[in-house]
Scaffold this active site. Structure first.
Site, PDB file in Angstrom:
ATOM      1  N   ASP A  11       0.848  -1.260  -0.054  1.00  0.00           N
ATOM      2  CA  ASP A  11       0.100  -0.031   0.121  1.00  0.00           C
ATOM      3  C   ASP A  11       0.924   1.322   0.102  1.00  0.00           C
ATOM      4  O   ASP A  11       2.020   1.313   0.388  1.00  0.00           O
ATOM      5  CB  ASP A  11      -0.842  -0.277   1.287  1.00  0.00           C
ATOM      6  N   ASP A  13      -0.011   5.307   0.948  1.00  0.00           N
ATOM      7  CA  ASP A  13      -0.101   5.977   1.822  1.00  0.00           C
ATOM      8  C   ASP A  13      -0.236   5.274   3.270  1.00  0.00           C
ATOM      9  O   ASP A  13      -1.083   4.223   3.533  1.00  0.00           O
ATOM     10  CB  ASP A  13      -1.340   6.859   1.610  1.00  0.00           C
TER      11      ASP A  13
HETATM   12  P1  B16 Z   1      -7.141   9.890  -3.895  1.00  0.00           P
HETATM   13  P2  B16 Z   1      -3.699   4.349   0.059  1.00  0.00           P
HETATM   14  C1  B16 Z   1      -5.541   6.063  -0.154  1.00  0.00           C
HETATM   15  O1  B16 Z   1      -4.234   5.837  -0.269  1.00  0.00           O
HETATM   16  C2  B16 Z   1      -5.659   7.045   1.156  1.00  0.00           C
HETATM   17  O2  B16 Z   1      -5.198   6.548   2.395  1.00  0.00           O
HETATM   18  C3  B16 Z   1      -6.779   7.587   1.243  1.00  0.00           C
HETATM   19  O3  B16 Z   1      -6.927   8.412   2.487  1.00  0.00           O
HETATM   20  C4  B16 Z   1      -7.433   8.523   0.082  1.00  0.00           C
HETATM   21  O4  B16 Z   1      -8.801   8.866   0.344  1.00  0.00           O
HETATM   22  C5  B16 Z   1      -7.362   7.318  -1.143  1.00  0.00           C
HETATM   23  O5  B16 Z   1      -6.020   6.954  -1.096  1.00  0.00           O
HETATM   24  C6  B16 Z   1      -7.704   7.825  -2.493  1.00  0.00           C
HETATM   25  O6  B16 Z   1      -6.641   8.894  -2.608  1.00  0.00           O
HETATM   26  O7  B16 Z   1      -8.023  10.922  -3.662  1.00  0.00           O
HETATM   27  O8  B16 Z   1      -5.747  10.347  -4.192  1.00  0.00           O
HETATM   28  O9  B16 Z   1      -7.481   9.186  -5.222  1.00  0.00           O
HETATM   29  O10 B16 Z   1      -3.612   4.114   1.644  1.00  0.00           O
HETATM   30  O11 B16 Z   1      -4.686   3.329  -0.524  1.00  0.00           O
HETATM   31  O12 B16 Z   1      -2.425   4.247  -0.707  1.00  0.00           O
HETATM   32 MG    MG Z   2      -2.799   3.229   3.330  1.00  0.00          MG
END
Ligand code: B16
Ligand code: MG
Length: 224
Positions: A11, A13
């Site tokens: 993953d 984030d």
């Molecule tokens: P975006 P991950 C996620 O990343 C984030 O943790 C989450 O907070 C966010 O809403 C989601 O991506 C979508 O992100 O708005 O940039 O498309 O943890 O799956 O790497």
């Molecule tokens: Mg994450």
């Protein structure tokens, strides 16, 4: 039975880098403009979930027209993309590069499986996009985490089976997604006591990737 691991899916984030603070600032700016209450604690519930589901959670049951929802997501994303300009290679979390080096030397295939539609931008800003054989992001599948689709799609790109692959995740929705897909899981719990419960269902739980050695992880997976 001994697991034969030949691929790792990370993953983004919360595992490789910490964009949660930037997501928070972007949602907060939009929420303040709209007069919606939104705290750092509220932001924790958005970890690993899609942009649309994040908005739903932020709205806490408030019903708004679809056109407005699209505008709010677009606006939040604009603020977030501006904040991504601040990311540099120094924002790769401690231990992640060492683990990638070890895994590459061991001949494992490496991928990212992120809910974010900005994953390619983030990986490019971090200077590590070339380290991965595949990147699954928020554009690849319709059903987002906790559905297993993104990790299955990403494993497919690697030519790896779930029962030969470990998924590293910091979010409850991500651990559930990986387990529903039949993957081994390493949960990254972080150091904040109040939110550590979110990855307790993982096969192996680590606070972070600092000092995470591949051999230790493989041995713990086999004992789990
Ligand atoms: P975006 P991950 C996620 O990343 C984030 O943790 C989450 O907070 C966010 O809403 C989601 O991506 C979508 O992100 O708005 O940039 O498309 O943890 O799956 O790497
Ligand atoms: Mg994450």
């Amino acid at each position: 039975m001994t697991a034969r691991i030949n691929a790792l899916i990370f993953d983004l984030d919360g595992v490789i880098t910490d964009t949660a603070e930037l997501h928070y600032q972007a949602w907060k700016q939009m929420a303040d403009e709209e007069g919606y209450p939104f705290t750092r604690e509220d932001n924790e519930a958005l970890r690993g979930v899609s942009r649309r589901e994040s908005l739903n959670r932020l709205l806490k049951g408030r019903v708004i027209p679809e056109e407005k929802a699209l505008d709010l997501m677009e606006r939040k994303n604009r603020y977030y993309v501006d904040l991504l300009e601040t990311i540099t290679p120094a924002d790769v979390l401690p231990g992640a590069l060492a683990l990638l080096d070890e895994a590459e030397a061991a001949g494992l295939k490496l991928a990212v499986g992120s809910a974010s539609r900005n994953a390619h931008t983030v990986l490019t800003k971090l200077g590590i996009i070339d380290r991965f054989d595949a990147v699954g992001d928020g554009y690849c599948v319709v059903n987002t985490k906790p559905a297993p689709d993104l990790f299955l799609w990403t494993a497919g790109r690697l030519g790896a089976y779930p029962h030969n692959t470990i998924v590293f995740e910091d979010a409850e929705a991500g651990i559930e997604a990986a387990q529903r897909g039949g993957f081994y899981t390493v949960g990254i719990a972080g150091h904040d006591q109040s939110v550590q419960g979110r990855v307790t269902k993982a096969n192996v739980v680590l606070p972070d990737l600092a000092h995470a050695r591949l051999a230790d992880i493989l041995s713990k997976i086999n004992k789990a």
